[in-house]
Design a protein around this motif. Structure first.
Motif, mmCIF file in Angstrom:
data_model
loop_
_atom_site.group_PDB
_atom_site.id
_atom_site.type_symbol
_atom_site.label_atom_id
_atom_site.label_comp_id
_atom_site.label_asym_id
_atom_site.label_seq_id
_atom_site.Cartn_x
_atom_site.Cartn_y
_atom_site.Cartn_z
ATOM 1 N N ALA A 4 -40.900 30.095 41.971
ATOM 2 C CA ALA A 4 -41.270 30.335 40.571
ATOM 3 C C ALA A 4 -41.072 31.823 40.302
ATOM 4 C CB ALA A 4 -42.716 29.921 40.306
ATOM 5 N N ASP A 5 -40.894 32.159 39.038
ATOM 6 C CA ASP A 5 -40.739 33.571 38.679
ATOM 7 C C ASP A 5 -42.061 34.318 38.893
ATOM 8 O OD1 ASP A 5 -38.186 32.963 37.957
ATOM 9 O OD2 ASP A 5 -38.531 33.040 35.806
ATOM 10 N N LEU A 6 -41.941 35.572 39.287
ATOM 11 C CA LEU A 6 -43.110 36.432 39.481
ATOM 12 C C LEU A 6 -43.087 37.549 38.450
ATOM 13 C CD1 LEU A 6 -45.539 37.566 41.228
ATOM 14 C CD2 LEU A 6 -43.798 38.945 42.398
ATOM 15 N N LEU A 7 -44.232 37.781 37.802
ATOM 16 C CA LEU A 7 -44.400 38.926 36.913
ATOM 17 C C LEU A 7 -45.448 39.864 37.499
ATOM 18 C CD1 LEU A 7 -44.278 40.575 34.232
ATOM 19 C CD2 LEU A 7 -46.024 38.994 33.337
ATOM 20 N N VAL A 56 -42.019 44.329 36.538
ATOM 21 C CA VAL A 56 -40.858 43.657 37.116
ATOM 22 C C VAL A 56 -41.046 42.155 36.954
ATOM 23 C CG1 VAL A 56 -40.289 45.430 38.820
ATOM 24 C CG2 VAL A 56 -41.901 43.624 39.413
ATOM 25 N N VAL A 57 -39.934 41.468 36.814
ATOM 26 C CA VAL A 57 -39.922 40.007 36.867
ATOM 27 C C VAL A 57 -38.968 39.621 37.989
ATOM 28 C CG1 VAL A 57 -39.264 37.873 35.721
ATOM 29 C CG2 VAL A 57 -40.525 39.622 34.457
ATOM 30 N N VAL A 58 -39.511 38.969 39.008
ATOM 31 C CA VAL A 58 -38.708 38.523 40.145
ATOM 32 C C VAL A 58 -38.368 37.056 39.920
ATOM 33 C CG1 VAL A 58 -38.603 38.291 42.649
ATOM 34 C CG2 VAL A 58 -39.958 40.132 41.620
ATOM 35 N N GLU A 59 -37.101 36.763 39.776
ATOM 36 C CA GLU A 59 -36.687 35.396 39.471
ATOM 37 C C GLU A 59 -36.712 34.522 40.726
ATOM 38 O OE1 GLU A 59 -32.856 35.723 37.701
ATOM 39 O OE2 GLU A 59 -33.589 36.681 35.869
ATOM 40 N N ARG A 60 -37.283 33.322 40.552
ATOM 41 C CA ARG A 60 -37.311 32.292 41.599
ATOM 42 C C ARG A 60 -37.786 32.846 42.947
ATOM 43 N NH1 ARG A 60 -33.383 31.026 38.130
ATOM 44 N NH2 ARG A 60 -31.818 32.399 39.047
ATOM 45 N N LEU A 61 -38.963 33.415 42.931
ATOM 46 C CA LEU A 61 -39.576 33.894 44.162
ATOM 47 C C LEU A 61 -40.207 32.719 44.906
ATOM 48 C CD1 LEU A 61 -40.546 36.329 45.959
ATOM 49 C CD2 LEU A 61 -42.660 36.245 44.612
ATOM 50 N N LEU A 167 -48.555 37.248 37.847
ATOM 51 C CA LEU A 167 -48.412 35.807 37.659
ATOM 52 C C LEU A 167 -47.235 35.303 38.471
ATOM 53 C CD1 LEU A 167 -48.825 35.544 33.775
ATOM 54 C CD2 LEU A 167 -50.578 35.178 35.516
ATOM 55 N N HIS A 168 -47.477 34.275 39.253
ATOM 56 C CA HIS A 168 -46.411 33.605 39.985
ATOM 57 C C HIS A 168 -46.234 32.237 39.348
ATOM 58 C CE1 HIS A 168 -44.439 32.838 44.184
ATOM 59 N NE2 HIS A 168 -43.598 32.769 43.189
ATOM 60 N N GLY A 169 -45.220 32.126 38.498
ATOM 61 C CA GLY A 169 -45.142 30.967 37.631
ATOM 62 C C GLY A 169 -46.294 31.035 36.646
ATOM 63 N N GLU A 201 -46.966 33.069 31.199
ATOM 64 C CA GLU A 201 -46.049 32.922 32.327
ATOM 65 C C GLU A 201 -44.965 33.999 32.235
ATOM 66 O OE1 GLU A 201 -43.710 29.367 32.283
ATOM 67 O OE2 GLU A 201 -43.962 29.128 30.119
ATOM 68 N N PRO A 202 -44.309 34.323 33.337
ATOM 69 C CA PRO A 202 -43.309 35.394 33.333
ATOM 70 C C PRO A 202 -42.192 35.188 32.314
ATOM 71 C CG PRO A 202 -43.906 34.842 35.583
ATOM 72 C CD PRO A 202 -44.577 33.824 34.708
ATOM 73 N N ALA A 203 -41.773 33.948 32.114
ATOM 74 C CA ALA A 203 -40.642 33.687 31.219
ATOM 75 C C ALA A 203 -40.924 34.135 29.788
ATOM 76 C CB ALA A 203 -40.284 32.202 31.244
ATOM 77 N N GLY A 204 -42.182 34.158 29.395
ATOM 78 C CA GLY A 204 -42.516 34.539 28.026
ATOM 79 C C GLY A 204 -42.972 35.970 27.872
#
Length: 695
Positions: A4-7, A56-61, A167-169, A201-204
């Protein structure tokens, strides 16, 4: 593996604007390293920053580390057990290290015997258990010269920290970093959206901040918005932005919600030098000056507000009110400074300390003026105008304008010199004495200015080295690396074929006596400048190898221009078919001579002792090539000289195939070593090819 993405967002008080971009990048890079070290797989890392946050936003961690097999080799079985099969201390210690009993250990058969071993599968830890420590370490590793504390917390950072989002996801990562407990709440714009701002969530993340918080968190997007809006606003009055590139990053680091505002000032201030108006607008206020299509300044500017005001006229009027007194001060300095000539200020330089241990500004001025004359003699250049410029070069440091705008030193000196009726070449040299100011900056346009710029840097380098305050590590408070790079560029790009060693000796001799040996200082300073030459050339040409540079450095060329010529010749030589063989031969010869240094010494070759045809042929070939290359070297035609040396490949190869260098007869052996020494000295006239790779 599930992911899941991490913020991660760290909220702070306003961060240093000039460091914001570098802090953003360093945080992302440190976090990436931490995740890699922790074996947490992920895709791209997006980096964000605004005046009050690093994110930072880490994609698909990955949600957890991957499991891994552990294989450990223990002691040999022969020393692990006694004859009765009882475990001895080596076996017990190995089992304890692995966290198991001795009977749980395995055995591995190898060619060297049987060894105890341990095999296991280690389950990966959840990412949530690791992320707090990874983030904390990443923040601790940021390049922050001075950290501060706040409240009663032991935490230290560049600015006080107020919130942390992790946030992780959609899941909250519970952690405590910098004394702050993680949560879901960020903060919006101080005025447009004060208070907590919930991130789901990170995506938003970006959209939530922009739509609800009036914050553009993406530094690059915010910068682009500023550039476009400032350019558009200037175009509304048929103008163009002046020096925009110098400000876009800094302004982007000052605002979260950029809004351009057009302002104006009294047209009479356009009678000031352009540089003064521009410095007033950009240096103090971070305003963007506007010019017309011809480059002439307009009495207008664009400022970028951090608020979308309901009454923009009030914002405009406020900014115009701020700039008026600053322009009025500049006009006052302009009038007052011109009431006294530059030359009349020179005696006052005696009262200003240049550097403790190096005298006053007047002392430096005298040293630079004398050095200009000596450099001109070395280069066979006329120095009348450069010497006059050196006398006046530091006088503008005592003017009111430069006191207010230090960045205009030299520039204002040129204006005042022209007003005093000095020769235009003198004024231009004063204006350009600090060029190049940084890597990639332009060079002076005249020999007068180049002489002054070179002398000033050499005096600075010699003075600070005499004080024993040369750079160490990342510390370079006197800007000596920049000064040395200036010497390199003025020499190489400016074509000043100067004997650097002699110039360094002259500059050092003019300094107040120091504790260090002057000859040792000269060698150290030469090496310091040459290392800047190495970096300069390697950065310009990715194909240049450091060993090629070292082959020329071994010759210690006095001139940097000559150094560059030799380097170019060696690179051309390396393209020849004979290069690899001759480089290998030089390496072999160097090793032979080194091993026999001081033994069988013989000054020159005795032709009567040349018994083998191959050694006679090499001797004859050396004699021919020696006569050929000497005039080429004297004319700095190193490429042609090395091509001539390449003709020695055949005789050299035959010599090593047919001749035993270390003959039993002492005279024969000494003669052959002398022959090899002559061969090596022939190549050393240009470079030490033994330093080159033989493959």
């Amino acid at each position: 593996m599930k992911s899941a993405d991490l913020l991660v967002e760290l909220g702070t008080e306003e961060l240093p604007p000039k460091a914001l971009r570098s802090l953003r990048d360093a945080f992302a890079e440190a976090l990436a390293k931490g995740l890699g070290d922790a074996r947490l797989e992920h895709d791209n890392i997006e980096r964000y920053a605004s005046p009050r946050r690093l994110a930072v936003v880490v994609e698909r961690l990955a949600l957890a580390q991957a499991s891994r097999d552990i294989e450990q080799k223990g002691p040999p079985v022969a020393i692990a057990f006694n004859d009765a099969g009882e475990a001895l201390p080596p076996a017990i210690a190995f089992a304890k290290k692995c966290g198991v009993e001795v009977q749980d250990l395995g055995r591995t058969q190898t060619e060297k015997g049987e060894w105890l071993s341990y095999s296991a599968t280690e389950a990966g830890q959840p990412a949530a258990d690791l992320l707090g420590g990874i983030v904390e370490t990443a923040l601790a590793d940021l390049p922050i010269p001075r950290r501060m504390r706040w409240g009663d917390s032991p935490a230290e950072f560049v600015r006080p920290v107020h919130w942390l989002v992790m946030l992780h996801g959609k899941e909250l990562v519970e952690a405590k970093v910098m004394g702050i407990t993680s949560g879901r709440d960020s903060q919006g714009h101080r005025f447009h959206a004060p208070g907590a701002l919930r991130i789901q969530e990170p995506a938003g993340y970006l959209d939530t901040l922009a739509d609800e918080g009036y914050v553009i968190a993406d530094f690059d997007r915010r910068r682009e918005m500023i550039e476009q809006s400032v350019t558009r606003t200037a175009a509304e009055i048929d103008g163009v932005v002046v020096n925009g590139e110098a400000l876009y990053d800094e302004v982007a680091a000052l605002v979260e919600w950029p809004v351009p505002v057009l302002g104006r000032f009294d047209e009479s201030y356009l009678e000031l030098p352009d540089e003064v108006v521009i410095s007033t607008l950009t240096g103090h206020q971070r305003y963007f000056p506007i010019a017309d299509d011809s480059g002439a300044l307009r009495n207008a500017f664009v400022t970028v507000a951090n608020i979308d005001s309901k009454d923009p006229d009030q914002v405009r009027n406020g900014n115009e009110r701020v700039v008026r007194p600053r322009l009025a001060d500049a006009a006052f300095f302009w009038e007052t400074d011109r009431s006294s000539s530059l030359e009349s200020r020179h005696p006052s330089l005696d009262a200003v300390v240049y550097q403790q241990g190096l005298g006053s500004l007047a002392d430096k001025s005298h040293r630079v003026q004398a050095l200009v004359v000596q450099l001109a003699e070395m280069l066979s250049l006329d120095c009348e105008h450069a010497a006059r410029a050196a006398t006046l070069a530091k006088c503008d440091l005592l003017t009111g304008m430069v006191g207010e705008f230090p960045e205009l030193q030299g520039i204002m000196g040129a204006y005042y010199a022209r007003a005093d009726g000095e020769d235009p070449r003198v004024a231009d040299a004063i204006a350009e004495q600090y060029l190049p100011r940084f890597a990639g900056d332009k060079l002076p346009n005249s020999h007068d200015a180049s002489l002054l710029a070179l002398a000033d840097r050499l005096d600075t380098l010699a003075g600070v080295f005499t004080l024993g305050k040369k750079p160490s590590g990342n510390r370079d408070p006197f800007g000596l690396r920049r000064a040395a790079l200036g010497v390199v560029r003025l020499s190489i790009e400016g074509g000043l074929d100067l004997d650097l060693k002699q110039a360094i000796d002259i500059a050092l001799a003019a300094q107040p006596p120091g504790k260090a040996d002057r000859a040792a200082l000269a060698a150290e300073l030469y090496q310091f400048v040459v290392e800047r030459l190495r970096n300069y050339l390697l950065e310009r040409d990715a194909e240049l190898k450091s060993e090629t540079f070292d082959s020329v450095l071994q010759r210690q060329p006095a001139s940097l221009v000559d150094f560059a010529r030799r380097l170019s010749a060696v690179r051309t030589f390396l393209e020849l078919d004979e290069a690899v063989s001759l480089a290998a031969a030089n390496k072999r010869i160097a090793n032979i001579l080194k091993k026999n240094a001081g033994k069988d010494a013989q000054r020159s070759v005795d032709p009567s002792l040349l018994a083998e045809p191959a050694e006679q042929a090499l001797y004859d070939a050396l004699s021919v090539v020696d006569r050929t290359i000497q005039p080429l070297i004297e004319q700095n035609e190193y490429t042609d000289a090395l091509r001539s040396l390449a003709s020695l490949k055949g005789p050299v190869d035959r010599f090593f195939d047919d001749v035993m260098v270390m003959a039993e007869d002492a005279d024969t052996r000494a003669n052959r070593l002398a022959l090899l020494s002559e061969l090596r000295q022939l190549f050393l006239r240009i470079a030490d090819l033994s330093r080159l790779s033989a493959a």
